[in-house]
Scaffold this motif. Sequence first.
Motif, PDB file in Angstrom:
ATOM      1  N   GLU A   1       0.809  -1.214   0.000  1.00  0.00           N
ATOM      2  CA  GLU A   1       0.000   0.000   0.000  1.00  0.00           C
ATOM      3  C   GLU A   1       0.843   1.264   0.000  1.00  0.00           C
ATOM      4  N   ASP A   2       2.121   1.166   0.444  1.00  0.00           N
ATOM      5  CA  ASP A   2       2.990   2.333   0.450  1.00  0.00           C
ATOM      6  C   ASP A   2       3.839   2.447  -0.818  1.00  0.00           C
ATOM      7  N   GLY A   3       3.601   1.559  -1.791  1.00  0.00           N
ATOM      8  CA  GLY A   3       4.343   1.620  -3.043  1.00  0.00           C
ATOM      9  C   GLY A   3       5.587   0.758  -3.090  1.00  0.00           C
ATOM     10  N   SER A   4       5.917   0.077  -1.994  1.00  0.00           N
ATOM     11  CA  SER A   4       7.066  -0.819  -1.985  1.00  0.00           C
ATOM     12  C   SER A   4       6.667  -2.180  -2.547  1.00  0.00           C
ATOM     13  N   TYR A   5       7.676  -3.000  -2.847  1.00  0.00           N
ATOM     14  CA  TYR A   5       7.445  -4.330  -3.398  1.00  0.00           C
ATOM     15  C   TYR A   5       8.161  -5.362  -2.531  1.00  0.00           C
ATOM     16  N   LEU A   6       7.426  -6.409  -2.140  1.00  0.00           N
ATOM     17  CA  LEU A   6       7.999  -7.516  -1.382  1.00  0.00           C
ATOM     18  C   LEU A   6       8.265  -8.684  -2.321  1.00  0.00           C
ATOM     19  N   VAL A   7       9.434  -9.321  -2.146  1.00  0.00           N
ATOM     20  CA  VAL A   7       9.759 -10.533  -2.883  1.00  0.00           C
ATOM     21  C   VAL A   7      10.079 -11.609  -1.858  1.00  0.00           C
ATOM     22  N   GLY A   8       9.425 -12.793  -1.979  1.00  0.00           N
ATOM     23  CA  GLY A   8       9.557 -13.792  -0.923  1.00  0.00           C
ATOM     24  C   GLY A   8       9.921 -15.185  -1.365  1.00  0.00           C
ATOM     25  N   THR A   9      10.194 -15.404  -2.661  1.00  0.00           N
ATOM     26  CA  THR A   9      10.540 -16.741  -3.125  1.00  0.00           C
ATOM     27  C   THR A   9      12.042 -16.860  -3.360  1.00  0.00           C
ATOM     28  N   TYR A  10      12.560 -18.062  -3.112  1.00  0.00           N
ATOM     29  CA  TYR A  10      14.009 -18.274  -3.058  1.00  0.00           C
ATOM     30  C   TYR A  10      14.723 -17.867  -4.344  1.00  0.00           C
ATOM     31  N   HIS A  11      14.288 -18.405  -5.467  1.00  0.00           N
ATOM     32  CA  HIS A  11      15.034 -18.198  -6.708  1.00  0.00           C
ATOM     33  C   HIS A  11      14.956 -16.736  -7.168  1.00  0.00           C
ATOM     34  N   GLU A  12      13.838 -16.084  -6.928  1.00  0.00           N
ATOM     35  CA  GLU A  12      13.722 -14.670  -7.283  1.00  0.00           C
ATOM     36  C   GLU A  12      14.614 -13.815  -6.394  1.00  0.00           C
ATOM     37  N   ILE A  13      14.655 -14.116  -5.098  1.00  0.00           N
ATOM     38  CA  ILE A  13      15.536 -13.377  -4.194  1.00  0.00           C
ATOM     39  C   ILE A  13      16.992 -13.572  -4.592  1.00  0.00           C
TER      40      ILE A  13
ATOM     41  N   VAL B   1      18.403 -12.062  10.659  1.00  0.00           N
ATOM     42  CA  VAL B   1      17.997 -10.980   9.752  1.00  0.00           C
ATOM     43  C   VAL B   1      16.877 -11.522   8.871  1.00  0.00           C
ATOM     44  N   GLN B   2      15.683 -10.996   9.046  1.00  0.00           N
ATOM     45  CA  GLN B   2      14.513 -11.544   8.361  1.00  0.00           C
ATOM     46  C   GLN B   2      14.350 -11.012   6.939  1.00  0.00           C
ATOM     47  N   PHE B   3      14.681  -9.756   6.727  1.00  0.00           N
ATOM     48  CA  PHE B   3      14.556  -9.216   5.381  1.00  0.00           C
ATOM     49  C   PHE B   3      15.487  -8.031   5.191  1.00  0.00           C
ATOM     50  N   LEU B   4      15.725  -7.700   3.924  1.00  0.00           N
ATOM     51  CA  LEU B   4      16.564  -6.562   3.553  1.00  0.00           C
ATOM     52  C   LEU B   4      15.645  -5.471   3.024  1.00  0.00           C
ATOM     53  N   PRO B   5      15.439  -4.396   3.797  1.00  0.00           N
ATOM     54  CA  PRO B   5      14.495  -3.370   3.376  1.00  0.00           C
ATOM     55  C   PRO B   5      15.101  -2.301   2.478  1.00  0.00           C
ATOM     56  N   GLN B   6      16.412  -2.361   2.249  1.00  0.00           N
ATOM     57  CA  GLN B   6      17.097  -1.244   1.601  1.00  0.00           C
ATOM     58  C   GLN B   6      17.638  -1.657   0.233  1.00  0.00           C
ATOM     59  N   ARG B   7      16.746  -1.939  -0.692  1.00  0.00           N
ATOM     60  CA  ARG B   7      17.130  -2.242  -2.066  1.00  0.00           C
ATOM     61  C   ARG B   7      16.274  -1.396  -3.009  1.00  0.00           C
ATOM     62  N   THR B   8      16.872  -0.995  -4.154  1.00  0.00           N
ATOM     63  CA  THR B   8      16.196  -0.117  -5.097  1.00  0.00           C
ATOM     64  C   THR B   8      16.594  -0.470  -6.521  1.00  0.00           C
ATOM     65  N   PRO B   9      15.644  -0.699  -7.435  1.00  0.00           N
ATOM     66  CA  PRO B   9      15.999  -0.940  -8.839  1.00  0.00           C
ATOM     67  C   PRO B   9      16.527   0.338  -9.498  1.00  0.00           C
ATOM     68  N   LEU B  10      17.618   0.176 -10.251  1.00  0.00           N
ATOM     69  CA  LEU B  10      18.172   1.295 -11.013  1.00  0.00           C
ATOM     70  C   LEU B  10      17.506   1.433 -12.374  1.00  0.00           C
ATOM     71  N   ALA B  11      16.673   0.445 -12.725  1.00  0.00           N
ATOM     72  CA  ALA B  11      15.883   0.458 -13.950  1.00  0.00           C
ATOM     73  C   ALA B  11      14.643  -0.389 -13.691  1.00  0.00           C
ATOM     74  N   ASP B  12      13.665  -0.294 -14.561  1.00  0.00           N
ATOM     75  CA  ASP B  12      12.510  -1.181 -14.419  1.00  0.00           C
ATOM     76  C   ASP B  12      12.992  -2.629 -14.476  1.00  0.00           C
ATOM     77  N   VAL B  13      12.562  -3.445 -13.513  1.00  0.00           N
ATOM     78  CA  VAL B  13      13.004  -4.834 -13.420  1.00  0.00           C
ATOM     79  C   VAL B  13      11.776  -5.731 -13.352  1.00  0.00           C
ATOM     80  N   GLU B  14      11.753  -6.763 -14.177  1.00  0.00           N
ATOM     81  CA  GLU B  14      10.627  -7.711 -14.152  1.00  0.00           C
ATOM     82  C   GLU B  14      10.987  -8.895 -13.264  1.00  0.00           C
ATOM     83  N   VAL B  15      10.125  -9.186 -12.307  1.00  0.00           N
ATOM     84  CA  VAL B  15      10.323 -10.298 -11.381  1.00  0.00           C
ATOM     85  C   VAL B  15       9.035 -11.108 -11.340  1.00  0.00           C
ATOM     86  N   ALA B  16       9.106 -12.352 -11.775  1.00  0.00           N
ATOM     87  CA  ALA B  16       7.950 -13.257 -11.745  1.00  0.00           C
ATOM     88  C   ALA B  16       6.731 -12.630 -12.419  1.00  0.00           C
TER      89      ALA B  16
END
Length: 407
Positions: A35-47, A289-304
């Motif tokens: 809802e805040d515009g962030s994106y969560l990724v939770g599957t092994y191979h995508e991470i 460490v449960q998750f990494l909150p500090q990541r940002t795409p430098l370009a549009d990135v397609e994930v799954a």
Amino acid sequence: MSTETLFRRIGDYANRADPYPLYAELRESKVARQEDGSYLVGTYHEIAALLHDPRISSDRRNRTDPDKGLPPTGNLPPAFISLDDPEHERLRRLVMRPFGPPHSPGRIDALHDDITRIAEELAGAFRDKDRIDLVDDFAFPLPVTVICRLLGVPDDDVPRIHTWADTIVESLDPAPGEDPAPRQDAAQEARVAMGMYLGELAEERRGHPTGDMLSALAGGEGSQRGLTQLELMSSMVLLLIAGHETTVNLITNGMLTLLRNPDALERLRNEPELMPGAVEELLRYEPPVQFLPQRTPLADVEVAGVTIPKGAPLILVLASGNRDPLRFPEPDRFDPAREDNQHFGFGSGVHSCFGAPLARIETQIALTTLLRHLDSPRLLEDPPPYRRSPVLRGPRHLPLAPTPGLR
């Protein structure tokens, strides 16, 4: 319930004791816009792919809204964990020289006897007690003493380091409805105070090295070339916080897991040679460490099949990937003899935790010592009270009836 609220629900303290059903919900969609515009990724191979993708930045200044939710750093520059190459690589290389291979291959190994002695002293104090708090009585004092000795912080100053570190970590997760500004201001003051203290200590060691890591970074072993004084201070603050907070949680989560799995506890007691593999399984099963909150795409990135736009906040939920059934058979089962265990407990890629060798040996020694000293330990509260932070997740207290044995 909408997946757009997942991050808010993960952050809800009511779910701190068991966030794993929420992670399972996340894995169903692989990628979930919040809802805040962030994106969560939770599957092994995508991470795994994103952790090795050069289009993914660790520098929050690359976000579309770089200041939103950014914790203050005071007058210190960002630590290298929050930077991209080539600056990240330059600072990490300079800090690693006095820490481990290839330039200082024996520094961690030389701590083995010291870690064992400290663990034995702490566990030996359980003998006359009918109740202990594993966090305050063991899991905290062990790694904080070790990291301070590694760096060269005098024993009398360790309580100051603990106070500053607690203040910084507490700023990561204000209570619901609480104004985060006071915690952030306190964290800024603590970070600057810790940095100033370490900078002054480094100056004392410059020209008068005492064989510790701070002496080496200050120039005693010629490894500080290229590090400014502010960069040294920022890096040492990072090492002190990361060097004990995560290990405290790893030891505590580990003992809690073993107490909940008595067959595994007894097996490790009888077969201590399995402990290195068991620690790897703990890093998968209950990572500090449960998750990494500090990541940002430098370009549009397609994930799954989902396009994550350039500059959007990207959150990699490592603990969810560690329980992905597409990667790990029976992922919700703790198996101390699990093979093929390439977990995300220390991250992966260029930002993988370079303190991992120290954390591993500390946890192996800590749990082996506890199992030798505690005959039939019993949980007094389950679930125990957890720290507020959903990022650095672990019990704040772990009350036990130690029932010391004579092993």
